[in-house]
Design an enzyme around this catalytic site. Structure first.
Site, mmCIF file in Angstrom:
data_model
loop_
_atom_site.group_PDB
_atom_site.id
_atom_site.type_symbol
_atom_site.label_atom_id
_atom_site.label_comp_id
_atom_site.label_asym_id
_atom_site.label_seq_id
_atom_site.Cartn_x
_atom_site.Cartn_y
_atom_site.Cartn_z
ATOM 1 N N ARG A 137 0.802 -1.232 0.000
ATOM 2 C CA ARG A 137 0.000 0.000 0.000
ATOM 3 C C ARG A 137 0.839 1.290 0.000
ATOM 4 N NH1 ARG A 137 -3.305 1.474 3.226
ATOM 5 N NH2 ARG A 137 -4.908 2.086 1.740
ATOM 6 N N CYS A 145 14.809 -4.828 -4.026
ATOM 7 C CA CYS A 145 15.689 -3.988 -4.842
ATOM 8 C C CYS A 145 14.915 -3.022 -5.720
ATOM 9 C CB CYS A 145 16.603 -4.877 -5.666
ATOM 10 S SG CYS A 145 17.620 -5.860 -4.578
#
Ligand code: LLP
Length: 423
Positions: free
Chosen positions: A313, A345
């Site tokens: 979110r 990453c």
């Protein structure tokens, strides 16, 4: 903080249990849900509409764990589903098919057939072509499909663009000016039974006004339908009632009900509600552990073991999720500003940006609040990170309602073809 989470002896508790103690048994990260909080939310909603015939169909996309669905089924709730997978889960959790409503713009023939065979309460139909498909599938099965048309009332719910669904440019529902044609078409198709009208305008709605606007439009449409002799029995009012994540002040179910009940009662229908977030959002937290604290010239980064794949979110919507320490620090008033980030990453992998938090040390446990809705259900295994466990607390008891995924789970179903094996 919702009632079911509180500090006792400076340690965060969920109902009667210490979060740190559970973390030491389960490992981190994990989702933690309070059954008491879910029950209270359900009952508050239910009480608010006690004066009219109604069914609360938990919108299980918010949290589809079998145990969570079962909790609401035990409270007398039904389920709002949007896929064959959710139908499977709802039935597996023990839901009464006669309290299942099926929404969504892209139902497949297979999903429609499964739902018909299960005997669901109704399909919330989102387009005229979908009406024809449902009719054909029902004909093939020798069944009659109960349908409602989802009306797009063209109302702005004043929420995030991604979660506004009742504006005319959205992909959801049927425009009000095409809806009567839709109902006439439905009536002409022999394997459909028109039973209802549906509207859902969006999610995380913090004002009653958009609901009122939509409701007034739908009410006059229902009056029109009745004049044309349609025997409407159900009005599905959708979900969307917001919750406080930070300083939002959404209406309580009571306040919401006070404003809409006069109109709803006058409609004289069984009303279906589809709350998701309201029932589970603040009943859940994501518990994680600090792996590293990294101070560069520009910023301080607190790197935790949960990431965007576990809770998307903040990354996806820029959503604010409160983060608190599981163990209160000695000087609670001292604050530092940091980004709380995960190991994934991507620069978009963060749980909080420029957040004021107590000074943090490696090994500290943190709780991300408001994580019970659209947390686990939106999680993925991106970066080949196994999905985290889910734990449900009741009083002094806790149960692992979904175990942590293993590396073997990650590769389940994958195969290296012979032509790559080189022998
Ligand atoms: N009914 C329908 C037809 C829906 O599409 C939704 C949510 C609901 C009910 C439940 O809405 P709620 O009461 O939970 O607001 N992932 C986003 C929220 C997406 C909502 C999608 N539809 C988020 O994390 O904010």
């Amino acid at each position: 903080m919702p009632n079911s989470f509180s500090y006792r002896d400076r340690l965060l508790h969920c109902e009667g249990l210490s979060v740190a103690q559970m973390a030491s048994q389960i490992g981190t990260p994990f989702y933690l849900y309070s059954s008491q909080s879910m029950q209270e939310q359900f009952r508050a909603y239910d009480r608010a509409f006690a004066s009219i015939p109604h069914v609360i169909c938990f919108s299980m996309k918010a949290n589809s764990n079998l145990a969570v669905v079962r909790l609401f089924v035990n409270e007398g709730g039904g389920v709002d589903i949007v896929s064959g997978g959710e139908l499977f889960r709802a039935v597996r959790a023990g839901a009464d098919p006669r309290k299942i409503v099926f929404s969504g713009v892209g139902k497949t023939r297979a999903e429609i057939a499964d739902a018909l065979k299960s005997g669901i309460l109704m399909f919330n139909v989102e387009s005229l072509p979908e009406l024809k498909t449902i009719d054909r599938v029902a004909q093939e099965l020798g069944l009659k499909a109960p349908v409602a048309l989802r009306i797009n009332p063209d109302v702005d719910p004043h929420t995030h663009d991604y979660t506004a669904t009742g504006k005319k440019e959205s992909k959801f529902g049927i425009d009000l000016d095409q809806a009567m044609d839709g109902y006439r078409l439905a009536r002409s198709l022999h394997h459909l039974e028109v039973v209802g009208v549906d509207v859902h305008i969006g999610s995380q709605i913090t004002e009653v006004e958009p609901y009122e606007k939509a409701l007034l439009k739908v009410k006059s449409f229902v009056d029109q339908l009745r004049r044309e002799g349609f025997g409407i029995r159900y009005f599905d009012f959708g979900g969307g009632l917001g919750i406080p994540y930070k300083d939002e002040k959404p209406p309580s179910p009571q306040e919401f009900a006070e404003r809409v009940l006069p109109i709803l009662s006058a409609m004289d229908l069984t009303v279906i509600f589809e709350p998701g977030r309201f029932l589970v959002g603040n009943a859940g937290i994501l518990v994680c552990k600090v792996l590293y604290v990294k101070d560069s010239n520009a910023k301080s980064h607190v790197i935790v073991d949960a990431a965007m794949n576990d809770l998307i979110r903040p990354s996806l919507y820029g959503a604010y999720q409160e983060i608190i320490p599981v163990s209160l620090p000695a000087e609670p008033d001292r604050r530092v500003t940091a980004d709380v980030v995960g190991p994934v990453c991507e620069s978009g992998d963060f749980l909080a940006k420029d957040r004021e938090i107590p000074p943090i040390q490696v090994g500290d446990l943190l709780a991300v609040l408001g994580a019970g809705a659209y947390g686990f259900t939106m999680s993925s295994t991106y970066n080949s990170r196994p999905r985290v466990p889910e734990v449900l607390v009741r009083g002094e008891e806790f149960h692992l309602v979904r175990r942590r995924e293993t590396f073997e789970d990650l590769v389940r179903g994958e195969e290296i073809p012979v032509f790559l094996k080189g022998d």
